[in-house]
Design an enzyme around this catalytic site. Structure first.
Site, short mmCIF file in Angstrom:
data_model
loop_
_atom_site.label_atom_id
_atom_site.label_comp_id
_atom_site.label_asym_id
_atom_site.label_seq_id
_atom_site.Cartn_x
_atom_site.Cartn_y
_atom_site.Cartn_z
N LEU A 59 0.77 -1.19 -0.02
CA LEU A 59 -0.08 -0.05 0.09
C LEU A 59 0.71 1.34 -0.05
O LEU A 59 0.33 2.41 -0.10
CB LEU A 59 -0.88 0.06 1.51
N ARG A 60 2.30 1.09 0.28
CA ARG A 60 3.06 2.09 0.02
C ARG A 60 2.95 3.35 1.07
O ARG A 60 3.86 4.21 0.87
CB ARG A 60 3.19 2.88 -1.22
N ASN A 276 9.43 -9.31 -9.32
CA ASN A 276 10.00 -10.14 -8.58
C ASN A 276 9.45 -10.93 -7.64
O ASN A 276 8.52 -10.79 -6.70
CB ASN A 276 10.95 -9.33 -7.76
N ASP A 303 0.28 -9.89 -4.63
CA ASP A 303 1.46 -9.00 -4.71
C ASP A 303 1.23 -7.53 -5.29
O ASP A 303 1.91 -7.07 -6.38
CB ASP A 303 2.72 -9.74 -5.25
N HIS A 307 3.88 1.47 -8.58
CA HIS A 307 4.78 2.14 -8.76
C HIS A 307 4.72 3.26 -9.42
O HIS A 307 4.16 3.27 -10.54
CB HIS A 307 6.23 1.14 -9.18
#
Ligand code: DOR
Ligand code: ZN
Length: 429
Positions: A59-60, A276, A303, A307
């Site tokens: 969720l940053r 990744n 996941d 960004h």
């Protein structure tokens, strides 16, 4: 609080019934129910599932609110049919203290669209050197049960062993990002024929499989719970199958993108496909689908990795790994598992709600659609199809690997403890 009368929905794809939602709970399930004053939701043709639960969401917030916030990510989750998401710990500052996990938990409560369940870091600053305050995070208001250094592997086996021993005391689980770092230095994509041809440094399957093999042995030795994040290779599925046959307390998740996409996507050099662990081969995709179908893989974990444009729209080697997942997860599972007949709707409920809720020890989620249960529900139109438009997503970021792709299934409504967070396919707040 508004009460809802859901007319003619098919719980887990079974016979159509009415579902009466009152005071946050399922009050009644039956034929031709009536309820004066309730808002009627016409649900003929829709499948009702328990609200989806994600074990793996980035969720940053705090730190990269330009990429996502708890608020924007919660809206994306509700639109995807989720009623609970586990917020990964690789924020800035890292969620390695009771203070940070409580902050994330409180932001989730304020947004009020899904239960935001913080994941605690295993090691201080995700540095892999010292254990974080696991007990304090478990005892905090956020009641953390899942611990992960995701983005990084807990590669030191002695530290991993101690983490497993520690979380056992409060029935926690260590969620491992399985990547032996000495084998992935500079890695850009799956190591194989394609990486050789494209001239990109490879990320070998063995780097994931070696850590999973090690960790299931540690979990067995310690008698603790291990969860494996984003399993991506056929060999990993085999190791998990072996470990489960021995009675090891291990669970695992697969992402929607690893169920659908392969390393062929890298041929485009479009960094939206950089992730990744990397996208793997057709044979790996087949093994992951089989593993999810037979339950060797317990859950779908998105996941979801938003960004900002400047971190993603660059040369492949410079771009950050990660892709959006919340809003298309269910559609990808319908496409890869339901339509080919590999999972029925009860299976979807099991892998996307029941088991992830159990792994995270979330008592209110993943429950049967039955009177007295908390009304955490999603209504899905399986017949709808639409083309993914990144500009129309609720996420603050745009890095969807499904852009321009037509996918089946539409989330029509989501209910969190009886409150409609999504109605007619639109978020209510
Ligand atoms: O692709 C990934 N993105 N993999 C991870 O493990 C971390 C994640 C992120 O935080 O962006
Ligand atoms: Zn990861």
């Amino acid at each position: 609080m508004t009460n809802y009368l859901i007319k003619g929905a098919k719980p887990l794809g079974g016979d159509a019934v009415d579902i009466f939602v009152a005071d946050g709970r399922i009050a009644a399930v039956g034929d031709s129910l009536s309820a004066t004053g309730a808002e009627v939701v016409e649900a003929a043709g829709l499948v009702a599932l328990p609200g989806l639960v994600d074990l793996h969401t980035h969720l940053r917030e705090p730190g990269r609110e330009d990429a996502e916030t708890v608020g924007t990510g919660s809206r994306a989750a509700a639109l995807g049919g989720f009623t609970a998401v586990h917020a990964m710990a690789n924020t800035d500052p890292v969620a390695d203290t009771a203070g940070v996990v409580e902050q994330v938990w409180r932001l989730g409560q304020e947004a009020g669209l899904v239960d935001v369940v913080p994941v605690g870091a295993v090691t201080v600053g995700l540095a892999g050197e010292r254990l974080a305050e696991l007990g304090a995070m478990a005892d905090s208001a956020a009641r953390v049960r899942v611990f992960s250094d995701d983005g990084h592997c807990v590669s030191d086996p002695a530290l991993m062993r101690r983490a497993l021993e520690y979380v056992k005391a409060f029935d926690g689980v260590v969620a491992q990002h399985a990547e032996e770092p000495r084998l992935t230095v500079g890695a850009q994509m799956h190591e194989g024929d394609r990486s050789a041809r494209l001239g990109l440094t490879g990320w070998p399957a063995a780097a994931e499989e070696a850590i999973i093999a090690r960790d299931v042995l540690l979990a067995e030795h310690v008698g603790a719970r291990l969860h494996v994040c984003h399993v991506s290779t056929a060999g990993s599925v085999e190791i998990l199958r072996w470990a489960k046959s021995r009675g090891v307390q291990v669970t695992a998740e697969v992402t929607p993108h690893h169920l659908l996409l392969t390393d062929a996507c890298a041929e485009s050099y479009d960094p939206v496909f950089k992730v990744n662990p990397p996208l793997r081969t057709d044979a790996d995709v087949e093994a992951l689908r089989a593993g999810l179908a037979d339950g060797t893989i317990d859950a779908v974990g998105t996941d979801h990795a938003p960004h900002a444009v400047e971190d993603k729209e660059s040369e492949w080697a410079q771009a950050r790994p990660g892709m959006l997942g919340l809003e298309q997860a269910l559609s990808v599972v319908i496409e890869t598992m339901v339509e080919p007949g590999r999972l029925d709707w009860a299976g979807v409920a099991d892998r996307m709600s029941v088991r992830p809720a159990q792994i995270g020890r979330l008592g209110d989620h993943g429950r049967p659609i039955a009177p007295g249960e908390p009304a955490n529900l999603v209504l899905v139109d399986p017949a709808a199809r639409s083309t993914v438009d990144p500009a129309a997503l609720a996420s603050r970021s745009r890095n969807s690997p499904y852009a321009g792709r037509e996918l089946p299934g539409r989330v029509v409504a989501t209910f969190l403890r009886g409150t409609a967070t999504v109605l007619d396919g639109k978020a209510t707040r």
